[in-house]
Design a protein around this motif. Structure first.
Motif, PDB file in Angstrom:
ATOM      1  N   LEU A   8      -0.996 -27.840 -53.346  1.00 27.21           N
ATOM      2  CA  LEU A   8      -2.387 -27.891 -53.751  1.00 27.21           C
ATOM      3  C   LEU A   8      -3.220 -28.236 -52.528  1.00 27.21           C
ATOM      4  O   LEU A   8      -2.872 -29.143 -51.770  1.00 27.21           O
ATOM      5  N   ILE A   9      -4.299 -27.502 -52.324  1.00 25.87           N
ATOM      6  CA  ILE A   9      -5.233 -27.811 -51.246  1.00 25.87           C
ATOM      7  C   ILE A   9      -6.594 -28.030 -51.885  1.00 25.87           C
ATOM      8  O   ILE A   9      -7.080 -27.183 -52.636  1.00 25.87           O
ATOM      9  N   VAL A  10      -7.166 -29.206 -51.604  1.00 24.13           N
ATOM     10  CA  VAL A  10      -8.472 -29.553 -52.179  1.00 24.13           C
ATOM     11  C   VAL A  10      -9.396 -30.043 -51.064  1.00 24.13           C
ATOM     12  O   VAL A  10      -8.934 -30.544 -50.043  1.00 24.13           O
ATOM     13  N   PRO A  11     -10.701 -29.913 -51.270  1.00 19.19           N
ATOM     14  CA  PRO A  11     -11.626 -30.519 -50.321  1.00 19.19           C
ATOM     15  C   PRO A  11     -11.399 -32.035 -50.284  1.00 19.19           C
ATOM     16  O   PRO A  11     -11.075 -32.643 -51.309  1.00 19.19           O
ATOM     17  N   ALA A  12     -11.545 -32.624 -49.137  1.00 19.94           N
ATOM     18  CA  ALA A  12     -11.336 -34.074 -48.980  1.00 19.94           C
ATOM     19  C   ALA A  12     -12.596 -34.807 -49.422  1.00 19.94           C
ATOM     20  O   ALA A  12     -13.361 -35.328 -48.615  1.00 19.94           O
ATOM     21  N   LEU A  52      -6.434 -41.046 -47.083  1.00 20.58           N
ATOM     22  CA  LEU A  52      -6.712 -39.947 -46.158  1.00 20.58           C
ATOM     23  C   LEU A  52      -8.195 -39.605 -46.144  1.00 20.58           C
ATOM     24  O   LEU A  52      -8.759 -39.334 -45.081  1.00 20.58           O
ATOM     25  N   ILE A  53      -8.822 -39.627 -47.290  1.00 24.36           N
ATOM     26  CA  ILE A  53     -10.256 -39.332 -47.349  1.00 24.36           C
ATOM     27  C   ILE A  53     -11.037 -40.373 -46.557  1.00 24.36           C
ATOM     28  O   ILE A  53     -11.923 -40.041 -45.773  1.00 24.36           O
ATOM     29  N   GLY A 115      -5.184 -40.953 -34.903  1.00 24.19           N
ATOM     30  CA  GLY A 115      -5.428 -41.259 -36.313  1.00 24.19           C
ATOM     31  C   GLY A 115      -4.318 -40.902 -37.266  1.00 24.19           C
ATOM     32  O   GLY A 115      -3.316 -40.308 -36.898  1.00 24.19           O
ATOM     33  N   LEU A 116      -4.542 -41.269 -38.507  1.00 20.05           N
ATOM     34  CA  LEU A 116      -3.640 -41.008 -39.617  1.00 20.05           C
ATOM     35  C   LEU A 116      -3.695 -39.522 -39.956  1.00 20.05           C
ATOM     36  O   LEU A 116      -4.776 -38.955 -40.085  1.00 20.05           O
ATOM     37  N   THR A 117      -2.527 -38.874 -40.087  1.00 18.72           N
ATOM     38  CA  THR A 117      -2.507 -37.449 -40.402  1.00 18.72           C
ATOM     39  C   THR A 117      -1.787 -37.124 -41.701  1.00 18.72           C
ATOM     40  O   THR A 117      -2.086 -36.113 -42.332  1.00 18.72           O
ATOM     41  N   SER A 118      -0.823 -37.966 -42.112  1.00 19.09           N
ATOM     42  CA  SER A 118      -0.110 -37.660 -43.352  1.00 19.09           C
ATOM     43  C   SER A 118       0.522 -38.917 -43.948  1.00 19.09           C
ATOM     44  O   SER A 118       0.743 -39.906 -43.254  1.00 19.09           O
ATOM     45  N   ILE A 119       0.786 -38.810 -45.242  1.00 16.51           N
ATOM     46  CA  ILE A 119       1.467 -39.868 -45.977  1.00 16.51           C
ATOM     47  C   ILE A 119       2.527 -39.199 -46.836  1.00 16.51           C
ATOM     48  O   ILE A 119       2.232 -38.254 -47.569  1.00 16.51           O
TER      49      ILE A 119
END
Length: 126
Positions: A8-12, A52-53, A115-119
């Motif tokens: 799933l890809i959603v706007p942040a 992430l947001i 920065g943070l890129t993934s969890i």
């Protein structure tokens, strides 16, 4: 059973959290999880997406759910992130990681010096 993948890809954006919740619950319903474990995983995915947001200022968030026989792996990653690592309070990230670890079996926060890129979250079915 082979590993099933859902992406799933959603706007942040904060207003996309309902979409993330619904997609997560749809995937969880296919897993052999107790109600408590399912709720924990749903809350962990929501917290990770929110993190992430807030911290990565991404254009989009990609959620990848990998459902196997014994576990569900959820990878959340940002797309076109404008990293703000220097602005982040590392104590807050440690707190978020601690909270996530209380809800799932494994947590991995990944990033670069910028920065943070993934969890990544893993929940065992046991």
């Amino acid at each position: 059973m082979a590993i099933r993948r859902v992406e799933l890809i959603v706007p942040a954006e904060d207003n996309m959290m309902l979409v993330i919740r619904l997609a997560t619950m749809g995937v969880i319903s296919r897993a052999n999880l107790t109600l408590d474990k399912a709720d924990d995983l749903k809350m962990a995915v929501e917290e990770a997406a929110s993190c992430l947001i807030r911290f990565s200022k991404c254009d989009q968030i990609q959620l990848q759910y990998l459902l196997g026989d014994e576990k569900l792996r959820v990878l959340l990653s940002g797309d076109n992130c404008l990293h703000c690592w220097a602005e982040q309070k590392k104590d807050e990230l440690y707190t978020i990681q601690y909270i996530l670890e209380s809800m799932v079996d494994q947590v991995q926060l990944s990033g670069t010096d910028e920065g943070l890129t993934s969890i990544e979250l893993i929940k065992q079915f046991d």
